[in-house]
Design a protein around this motif. Structure first.
Motif, mmCIF file in Angstrom:
data_model
loop_
_atom_site.group_PDB
_atom_site.id
_atom_site.type_symbol
_atom_site.label_atom_id
_atom_site.label_comp_id
_atom_site.label_asym_id
_atom_site.label_seq_id
_atom_site.Cartn_x
_atom_site.Cartn_y
_atom_site.Cartn_z
ATOM 1 N N ARG A 49 0.666 -1.127 -0.053
ATOM 2 C CA ARG A 49 -0.129 0.216 0.022
ATOM 3 C C ARG A 49 0.920 1.337 -0.067
ATOM 4 N NH1 ARG A 49 -0.236 3.229 4.208
ATOM 5 N NH2 ARG A 49 -2.003 4.536 4.302
ATOM 6 N N THR A 50 1.940 1.453 0.857
ATOM 7 C CA THR A 50 2.803 2.562 1.056
ATOM 8 C C THR A 50 3.517 2.699 -0.355
ATOM 9 O OG1 THR A 50 2.911 1.736 3.388
ATOM 10 C CG2 THR A 50 4.376 3.434 2.388
ATOM 11 N N TRP A 51 3.944 1.691 -0.985
ATOM 12 C CA TRP A 51 4.539 1.572 -2.209
ATOM 13 C C TRP A 51 3.948 2.167 -3.248
ATOM 14 C CZ3 TRP A 51 3.674 -0.796 -6.903
ATOM 15 C CH2 TRP A 51 4.783 -0.184 -8.083
ATOM 16 N N VAL A 52 2.566 1.878 -3.278
ATOM 17 C CA VAL A 52 1.580 2.301 -4.296
ATOM 18 C C VAL A 52 1.345 3.862 -4.169
ATOM 19 C CG1 VAL A 52 -0.925 2.350 -5.084
ATOM 20 C CG2 VAL A 52 0.553 0.288 -4.831
ATOM 21 N N ILE A 53 1.099 4.359 -2.871
ATOM 22 C CA ILE A 53 0.838 5.666 -2.760
ATOM 23 C C ILE A 53 1.929 6.522 -2.919
ATOM 24 C CG2 ILE A 53 -0.259 7.209 -0.846
ATOM 25 C CD1 ILE A 53 -1.824 5.037 0.309
ATOM 26 N N ARG A 54 3.175 6.152 -2.602
ATOM 27 C CA ARG A 54 4.309 7.099 -2.466
ATOM 28 C C ARG A 54 4.606 7.210 -3.959
ATOM 29 N NH1 ARG A 54 8.376 5.463 2.213
ATOM 30 N NH2 ARG A 54 6.822 6.417 3.948
ATOM 31 N N THR A 55 4.746 5.953 -4.654
ATOM 32 C CA THR A 55 5.148 6.205 -6.053
ATOM 33 C C THR A 55 4.373 7.015 -6.894
ATOM 34 O OG1 THR A 55 5.790 3.996 -6.051
ATOM 35 C CG2 THR A 55 5.922 4.737 -7.909
ATOM 36 N N LEU A 56 2.852 6.918 -6.863
ATOM 37 C CA LEU A 56 2.185 7.850 -7.342
ATOM 38 C C LEU A 56 2.230 9.095 -6.989
ATOM 39 C CD1 LEU A 56 -1.426 5.644 -7.532
ATOM 40 C CD2 LEU A 56 0.223 5.990 -9.297
ATOM 41 N N ARG A 57 2.486 9.501 -5.739
ATOM 42 C CA ARG A 57 2.705 10.890 -5.458
ATOM 43 C C ARG A 57 3.697 11.683 -6.044
ATOM 44 N NH1 ARG A 57 3.078 10.861 0.650
ATOM 45 N NH2 ARG A 57 1.039 10.092 0.533
ATOM 46 N N ARG A 58 4.928 10.621 -6.116
ATOM 47 C CA ARG A 58 5.920 11.246 -6.822
ATOM 48 C C ARG A 58 5.914 11.176 -8.236
ATOM 49 N NH1 ARG A 58 9.906 7.356 -4.684
ATOM 50 N NH2 ARG A 58 9.211 7.597 -2.490
ATOM 51 N N ASP A 59 5.223 10.374 -8.878
ATOM 52 C CA ASP A 59 5.176 10.337 -10.505
ATOM 53 C C ASP A 59 4.082 9.789 -10.902
ATOM 54 O OD1 ASP A 59 5.805 10.512 -13.033
ATOM 55 O OD2 ASP A 59 7.517 9.191 -13.131
ATOM 56 N N PRO A 60 3.109 10.589 -11.079
ATOM 57 C CA PRO A 60 1.471 10.085 -11.407
ATOM 58 C C PRO A 60 1.846 9.433 -12.835
ATOM 59 C CG PRO A 60 1.534 12.233 -10.504
ATOM 60 C CD PRO A 60 2.986 11.926 -10.633
ATOM 61 N N THR A 61 2.419 9.872 -13.705
ATOM 62 C CA THR A 61 2.715 9.107 -14.975
ATOM 63 C C THR A 61 3.066 7.654 -14.871
ATOM 64 O OG1 THR A 61 4.971 9.855 -15.373
ATOM 65 C CG2 THR A 61 3.335 11.459 -16.185
ATOM 66 N N ARG A 62 3.540 7.075 -13.767
ATOM 67 C CA ARG A 62 3.581 5.782 -13.779
ATOM 68 C C ARG A 62 2.355 4.867 -13.326
ATOM 69 N NH1 ARG A 62 8.770 4.579 -10.000
ATOM 70 N NH2 ARG A 62 8.324 2.525 -10.511
ATOM 71 N N ARG A 63 1.292 5.459 -13.528
ATOM 72 C CA ARG A 63 0.117 4.871 -12.898
ATOM 73 C C ARG A 63 -0.115 3.701 -13.479
ATOM 74 N NH1 ARG A 63 -1.404 9.548 -15.902
ATOM 75 N NH2 ARG A 63 -2.854 9.072 -17.699
ATOM 76 N N TYR A 135 -5.552 -1.839 1.914
ATOM 77 C CA TYR A 135 -5.675 -1.805 0.425
ATOM 78 C C TYR A 135 -6.756 -0.600 0.125
ATOM 79 C CZ TYR A 135 -2.907 -6.255 -0.043
ATOM 80 O OH TYR A 135 -2.266 -7.306 0.048
ATOM 81 N N TYR A 136 -7.551 -0.153 1.019
ATOM 82 C CA TYR A 136 -8.500 0.869 0.639
ATOM 83 C C TYR A 136 -7.776 2.117 0.019
ATOM 84 C CZ TYR A 136 -11.814 4.644 1.108
ATOM 85 O OH TYR A 136 -12.628 5.879 1.053
ATOM 86 N N ASP A 137 -6.866 2.505 0.966
ATOM 87 C CA ASP A 137 -6.004 3.682 0.454
ATOM 88 C C ASP A 137 -5.247 3.757 -0.725
ATOM 89 O OD1 ASP A 137 -6.529 5.194 3.066
ATOM 90 O OD2 ASP A 137 -5.470 3.369 3.883
ATOM 91 N N ALA A 138 -4.534 2.379 -1.147
ATOM 92 C CA ALA A 138 -4.143 2.065 -2.383
ATOM 93 C C ALA A 138 -4.810 2.335 -3.517
ATOM 94 C CB ALA A 138 -3.157 0.865 -2.217
ATOM 95 N N GLU A 139 -6.192 1.668 -3.374
ATOM 96 C CA GLU A 139 -7.219 1.596 -4.276
ATOM 97 C C GLU A 139 -7.779 2.888 -4.606
ATOM 98 O OE1 GLU A 139 -9.698 -2.001 -4.215
ATOM 99 O OE2 GLU A 139 -8.039 -3.182 -4.260
ATOM 100 N N ARG A 140 -7.819 3.725 -3.355
ATOM 101 C CA ARG A 140 -8.457 4.949 -3.846
ATOM 102 C C ARG A 140 -7.287 5.877 -4.574
ATOM 103 N NH1 ARG A 140 -9.613 8.563 1.539
ATOM 104 N NH2 ARG A 140 -7.610 8.204 1.607
ATOM 105 N N ALA A 141 -6.077 5.922 -4.200
ATOM 106 C CA ALA A 141 -5.078 6.542 -4.946
ATOM 107 C C ALA A 141 -4.922 6.226 -6.405
ATOM 108 C CB ALA A 141 -3.807 6.409 -4.106
ATOM 109 N N LEU A 142 -5.361 4.980 -6.781
ATOM 110 C CA LEU A 142 -5.018 4.199 -8.110
ATOM 111 C C LEU A 142 -6.322 4.874 -8.759
ATOM 112 C CD1 LEU A 142 -3.772 0.736 -7.919
ATOM 113 C CD2 LEU A 142 -2.957 2.493 -9.260
ATOM 114 N N TYR A 143 -7.446 4.727 -8.252
ATOM 115 C CA TYR A 143 -8.658 5.303 -8.687
ATOM 116 C C TYR A 143 -8.624 6.909 -8.997
ATOM 117 C CZ TYR A 143 -13.696 5.885 -9.406
ATOM 118 O OH TYR A 143 -14.909 6.120 -9.693
#
Ligand SMILES: [Zn+2]
Ligand SMILES: [Zn+2]
Length: 512
Positions: A49-63, A135-143
């Motif tokens: 979860r932390t990896w997903v949220i951090r990566t998306l925050r740093r670089d949203p193009t890697r979605r 996982y809720y937070d990771a899925e929300r960030a991805l969404y």
């Protein structure tokens, strides 16, 4: 993979004498090791979860890359979770501890408390709810990065409710039935030996299939489809296909699922269910084709076939297990006596092989039947959108669709194939191509395992395109499938008759 989970949980709830932990003091060891294992798998989920949220925050193009990796790891962790809980029960002594601590006195002897067998797979339930929360937070960030400008993501509590409802229906319902039966066996043994009880418990499975729609509607929170153009189209289509059901329902998944299904044996208790996202994201003619697929299941009698197949198969498997047990018991040759002594060493563990047998049987035989029926429903979905001209090149507002869905034309096939392709795209399912050979093999194995009931999307689409090029193949497929269904049911019937004669019908009835 609900089926794997259902049978793993059933196995955990059986009256097996689970082993003690590896070292003393036993109670403390079992408790500490289990808590440690649960914490470890939750920590893995938290890391993902932390990896997903951090990566998306740093670089949203890697979605897209992050979404793929997240899906892969979540699937892998599903198996890690099951493996870890199995280790808790089998090696760390959790099963032993649960059975020991939850005894009560009843009729002058120590008995496991009612429904206490559910404490054996308790670590799994803890991990499951923990994972939903994490996982809720990771899925929300991805969404948020994948669906720009869409409706807002749902709240944590409605996400939890949605997942628990699905879990209750697909997994806990069968497990609860088995556990209830075991509790009755312990606390009302005289009742469970009566003929009435036997008949009722045998009727539970067909009744469940019959009344499932009535349970499903409140359990999943399904709502009647509001009046409007979509509902009007479905009603007109149902009239054209001469199909009856009690209602069209909408399943609000907050855009999480692109799916449709039919449930119920009889028109009066039969629903066709669509998720919110499939209604929103599929163009009208593709949505009609999907509706046609569901109607196809009813028109070809698939739900009746499945009910008959499951009832017959479970009886045959019960008779087979009984036959083997009697055979080994009665045998006198040296080898068989040695086998018998060896098996007696396992005592209560012998409850497990039949569960594994049923799982494997459903996976292989029911999977084969179900995949063929899906193909038949795909063809019916195509027919729903077909005109009477086998050489047609396209449809327009003046196209006449023959009633009953009996014709097949290239445009109808293309429409249905397009609908499948869109559903695959929207569900984010992998295409089969690309990647290193090992990865490709792993992905296609996983694809088959996951699609054991439906067959991989790419296969279904390429089959429709094959038929598109050779329309003459379709009647041949229908004929072959008819023979397959008859042969399968006939074989089961013959097996049941032979085994029933061999073990004695009364004994078989008692064993069921
Ligand atoms: Zn289907
Ligand atoms: Zn046509």
């Amino acid at each position: 993979m609900p089926i794997l989970l259902v049978f793993a949980l059933i196995a955990a709830c059986l009256p097996v004498e689970w082993p003690q932990p590896p070292f003393a003091p036993e109670r403390e060891t079992a408790f500490a090791l289990t808590v440690g294992a649960v914490t470890l798998v939750l920590a893995l989920a938290l890391a993902l979860r932390t990896w997903v949220i951090r990566t998306l925050r740093r670089d949203p193009t890697r979605r897209y890359e992050v979404a793929r990796a997240y899906n892969w790891w979540r699937r892998a962790l599903f198996f890690v979770n099951i493996g870890m809980v199995a280790a808790c029960v089998l090696v760390f002594g959790w099963g032993w501890l649960a059975q020991r601590e939850l005894l009560i006195f009843w009729n002058k002897s120590a008995q496991l408390a009612p429904f206490a067998e559910l404490a054996v797979p308790l670590p799994y339930f803890v991990v499951l709810v923990g994972c939903w929360l994490i996982y809720y937070d990771a899925e929300r960030a991805l969404y948020r990065v994948l669906h720009l400008g869409d409706r807002p993501y749902w709240s944590r509590s409605s996400y939890l409710l949605h997942n628990s409802r699905q879990f209750a229906l697909m997994v806990m319902l069968p497990v609860a039935l088995i556990v209830t039966q075991q509790t009755l066996n312990r606390y009302a043994p005289e009742t469970t030996r009566t003929v009435v009880y036997k008949v009722v418990s045998l009727a539970v499975v067909p009744c469940m299939i019959l009344f499932m729609p009535l349970v499903m509607k409140p359990l999943l929170g399904l709502k009647s489809m509001p009046a409007g153009p979509t509902r009007d189209r479905f009603e007109a289509l149902a009239r054209r296909l001469d199909f009856r059901c009690s209602d069209f329902l909408v399943w609000n998944t907050h855009g999480a699922s692109v799916n449709a299904f039919i449930t119920g044996l009889l028109p009066r208790v039969r629903y066709v269910v669509f998720t919110d996202r499939i209604l929103d994201d599929l163009p009208p003619e593709e949505l009609d084709a999907v509706f046609g697929h569901e109607v196809g299941h009813a028109k070809h009698g698939h739900i009746w076939l499945y009910a008959g197949f499951l009832t017959l198969s479970l009886s045959v498997l019960a008779a087979l297990v009984l036959f083997l047990a009697k055979y080994i018991d009665a045998a006198t040759s040296d080898d068989m006596v040695r086998l018998r002594t060896w098996l007696e060493g396992f005592k209560t563990w012998l409850a497990l092989p039949p569960v594994a047998l049923v799982t494997a049987y459903l996976f292989v035989v029911f999977g084969a039947l179900s995949r063929r029926c899906e193909r038949q429903a795909d063809l019916f979905g195509s027919k729903t959108m077909s005109c009477a001209d086998p050489c047609c090149t396209g449809h327009d507002a003046k196209t006449v669709y023959p009633p009953g869905g009996e014709c097949l034309c290239p445009t109808g096939l293309r429409t249905f194939a397009r609908a499948l392709d869109r559903v695959r795209e929207l569900n984010g399912m992998d295409h089969d191509s690309g990647g290193r050979p090992l990865r490709r093999v792993l992905r296609s194995v996983w694809g088959w395992l996951r699609a054991w009931q439906h067959g991989p999307m790419s296969r279904r689409i390429s089959y429709l395109l094959d038929v598109h090029n050779r329309l003459a193949d379709e009647p041949r497929f229908q004929k072959r499938l008819f023979v397959f269904k008859c042969a399968l049911m006939l074989m089961l019937l013959v097996a049941l008759l032979a085994l029933g004669e061999a073990v004695g019908w009364k004994d078989l009835f008692d064993a069921l």
